[in-house]
Design a protein around this motif. Structure first.
Motif, PDB file in Angstrom:
ATOM      1  N   LYS A   1       0.831  -1.205   0.000  1.00 31.43           N
ATOM      2  CA  LYS A   1       0.000   0.000   0.000  1.00 31.43           C
ATOM      3  C   LYS A   1       0.863   1.252   0.000  1.00 31.43           C
ATOM      4  CE  LYS A   1      -3.293   2.568   2.858  1.00 31.43           C
ATOM      5  NZ  LYS A   1      -4.104   2.555   4.116  1.00 31.43           N
ATOM      6  N   GLU A   2       1.889   1.275   0.849  1.00 36.92           N
ATOM      7  CA  GLU A   2       2.740   2.459   0.940  1.00 36.92           C
ATOM      8  C   GLU A   2       3.551   2.659  -0.338  1.00 36.92           C
ATOM      9  OE1 GLU A   2       1.975   4.400   2.980  1.00 36.92           O
ATOM     10  OE2 GLU A   2       1.457   3.473   4.881  1.00 36.92           O
ATOM     11  N   LYS A   3       4.006   1.566  -0.931  1.00 37.30           N
ATOM     12  CA  LYS A   3       4.711   1.692  -2.210  1.00 37.30           C
ATOM     13  C   LYS A   3       3.781   2.238  -3.278  1.00 37.30           C
ATOM     14  CE  LYS A   3       8.255  -1.880  -1.491  1.00 37.30           C
ATOM     15  NZ  LYS A   3       8.781  -3.200  -1.913  1.00 37.30           N
ATOM     16  N   GLY A   4       2.533   1.794  -3.246  1.00 33.46           N
ATOM     17  CA  GLY A   4       1.558   2.277  -4.215  1.00 33.46           C
ATOM     18  C   GLY A   4       1.246   3.750  -4.061  1.00 33.46           C
ATOM     19  N   ARG A   5       1.358   4.244  -2.834  1.00 40.43           N
ATOM     20  CA  ARG A   5       1.130   5.673  -2.584  1.00 40.43           C
ATOM     21  C   ARG A   5       2.374   6.506  -2.840  1.00 40.43           C
ATOM     22  NH1 ARG A   5      -1.976   7.006   2.909  1.00 40.43           N
ATOM     23  NH2 ARG A   5      -0.303   5.834   3.946  1.00 40.43           N
ATOM     24  N   GLY A   6       3.480   5.829  -3.166  1.00 39.50           N
ATOM     25  CA  GLY A   6       4.733   6.531  -3.387  1.00 39.50           C
ATOM     26  C   GLY A   6       5.458   6.877  -2.112  1.00 39.50           C
ATOM     27  N   PHE A   7       5.028   6.284  -0.999  1.00 37.44           N
ATOM     28  CA  PHE A   7       5.664   6.541   0.298  1.00 37.44           C
ATOM     29  C   PHE A   7       6.771   5.515   0.516  1.00 37.44           C
ATOM     30  CE2 PHE A   7       1.546   8.557   2.189  1.00 37.44           C
ATOM     31  CZ  PHE A   7       1.747   9.673   1.376  1.00 37.44           C
ATOM     32  N   LEU A   8       7.847   5.700  -0.235  1.00 39.73           N
ATOM     33  CA  LEU A   8       8.905   4.690  -0.257  1.00 39.73           C
ATOM     34  C   LEU A   8       9.741   4.663   1.022  1.00 39.73           C
ATOM     35  CD1 LEU A   8      10.102   5.037  -3.971  1.00 39.73           C
ATOM     36  CD2 LEU A   8       8.291   3.607  -3.003  1.00 39.73           C
ATOM     37  N   ASN A   9       9.831   5.804   1.714  1.00 44.49           N
ATOM     38  CA  ASN A   9      10.577   5.812   2.972  1.00 44.49           C
ATOM     39  C   ASN A   9       9.879   4.950   4.022  1.00 44.49           C
ATOM     40  OD1 ASN A   9      12.698   7.552   2.186  1.00 44.49           O
ATOM     41  ND2 ASN A   9      11.392   9.336   2.478  1.00 44.49           N
ATOM     42  N   VAL A  10       8.554   5.059   4.100  1.00 40.56           N
ATOM     43  CA  VAL A  10       7.802   4.247   5.051  1.00 40.56           C
ATOM     44  C   VAL A  10       7.917   2.765   4.688  1.00 40.56           C
ATOM     45  CG1 VAL A  10       5.531   3.753   6.025  1.00 40.56           C
ATOM     46  CG2 VAL A  10       6.187   6.111   5.535  1.00 40.56           C
ATOM     47  N   ALA A  11       7.778   2.464   3.389  1.00 40.41           N
ATOM     48  CA  ALA A  11       7.885   1.069   2.943  1.00 40.41           C
ATOM     49  C   ALA A  11       9.259   0.491   3.258  1.00 40.41           C
ATOM     50  CB  ALA A  11       7.600   0.990   1.439  1.00 40.41           C
ATOM     51  N   GLU A  12      10.294   1.284   3.019  1.00 37.81           N
ATOM     52  CA  GLU A  12      11.657   0.826   3.316  1.00 37.81           C
ATOM     53  C   GLU A  12      11.832   0.567   4.802  1.00 37.81           C
ATOM     54  OE1 GLU A  12      16.320   2.344   2.961  1.00 37.81           O
ATOM     55  OE2 GLU A  12      14.703   3.608   2.219  1.00 37.81           O
ATOM     56  N   ASP A  13      11.265   1.446   5.613  1.00 37.78           N
ATOM     57  CA  ASP A  13      11.339   1.287   7.061  1.00 37.78           C
ATOM     58  C   ASP A  13      10.667  -0.015   7.496  1.00 37.78           C
ATOM     59  OD1 ASP A  13      11.655   2.011   9.811  1.00 37.78           O
ATOM     60  OD2 ASP A  13       9.569   2.665   9.832  1.00 37.78           O
ATOM     61  N   LEU A  14       9.501  -0.299   6.935  1.00 38.49           N
ATOM     62  CA  LEU A  14       8.770  -1.513   7.300  1.00 38.49           C
ATOM     63  C   LEU A  14       9.526  -2.776   6.904  1.00 38.49           C
ATOM     64  CD1 LEU A  14       5.111  -0.508   6.351  1.00 38.49           C
ATOM     65  CD2 LEU A  14       6.086  -0.712   8.644  1.00 38.49           C
ATOM     66  N   GLU A  15      10.266  -2.683   5.811  1.00 43.11           N
ATOM     67  CA  GLU A  15      11.032  -3.845   5.339  1.00 43.11           C
ATOM     68  C   GLU A  15      12.351  -4.012   6.087  1.00 43.11           C
ATOM     69  OE1 GLU A  15       9.784  -4.445   0.694  1.00 43.11           O
ATOM     70  OE2 GLU A  15      11.090  -2.742   1.139  1.00 43.11           O
ATOM     71  N   ARG A  16      12.906  -2.900   6.562  1.00 46.86           N
ATOM     72  CA  ARG A  16      14.244  -2.927   7.155  1.00 46.86           C
ATOM     73  C   ARG A  16      14.228  -3.340   8.626  1.00 46.86           C
ATOM     74  NH1 ARG A  16      15.621   2.294   6.397  1.00 46.86           N
ATOM     75  NH2 ARG A  16      14.570   2.843   8.346  1.00 46.86           N
TER      76      ARG A  16
END
Length: 212
Positions: free
Chosen positions: A160-175
């Motif tokens: 969802k965050e990647k789809g919204r272009g919120f890549l920093n949040v997505a990266e945080d969730l993955e890291r």
């Protein structure tokens, strides 16, 4: 031990309060109801309290306003400086969720917000057992942090965050080591706590644990 993420906060010390107040659209959902989250943690504890990850001192302020004695533990030197400047009279020390020294003080409760995910699930279990050894019967752990109902829900949120272009949040969730409620419930129970989970926003759950 969570120290691998310490340097990330070097660049966030000056802008953290802007993020939690909703001025950063990427993190607005993560910090939705931030003041209410701090209040929920504060109202569930009393006495001499260890606060992990003091950050800029926002939870610290509420704990002190409620008449508690606070021992602040923070691994990031810049964040520690900010809290020390705000509250020069309280005890602050360099430390993390696993490595800290409270010098045999009588501790009534342990709190944190947006911190516990810095530990792996294995480390979380080790930490909870350590906290259990410090707390009296009916002593409290109250954490508020990003948690997911299931691993599938976590992966869906990342998409969802990647789809919204919120890549920093997505990266945080993955890291980092965001986990699930079933895992946390088992870890708290194994450490001797009875725990209740309360959803505070789309990301954050309150963990209210009492030592038995």
């Amino acid at each position: 031990m969570g120290r691998e993420f310490v340097d990330i906060f070097d660049g966030w010390a000056d802008s953290y309060d802007a993020s939690v107040s909703g001025k950063d659209p990427e993190y607005r959902d993560v910090f939705e109801g931030y003041e209410s989250i701090l209040n929920e943690v504060t109202k569930r504890v009393s006495g001499t309290i260890i606060e992990f990850g003091t950050g800029t001192g926002n939870l610290t302020a509420k704990l002190l306003e409620a008449g508690n004695s606070v021992i602040g533990i923070e691994p990031n030197s810049k964040m520690l400086e900010v809290t020390a400047e705000r509250f020069p009279s309280i005890k602050l020390m360099d430390g993390d969720l696993l490595e800290f020294d409270v010098q045999n003080k009588n501790i009534d409760a342990i709190v944190s917000t947006y911190v516990f995910h810095h530990l792996t699930d294995e480390e979380k279990g080790i930490a909870l057992r350590k906290y259990a050894s410090l707390l009296p019967i009916n002593g409290k752990i109250v954490f508020a942090d990003t948690v997911f109902l299931t691993e599938e829900a976590k992966q869906a949120q990342i998409l969802k965050e990647k789809g919204r272009g919120f890549l920093n949040v997505a990266e945080d969730l993955e890291r980092e080591y965001y986990t699930t409620i079933p895992v946390l419930k088992e870890l708290f129970t194994e450490a001797g706590f009875q725990v209740v989970f309360v959803k505070l926003n789309d990301y954050v759950w309150l963990m209210d644990a009492t030592k038995k």
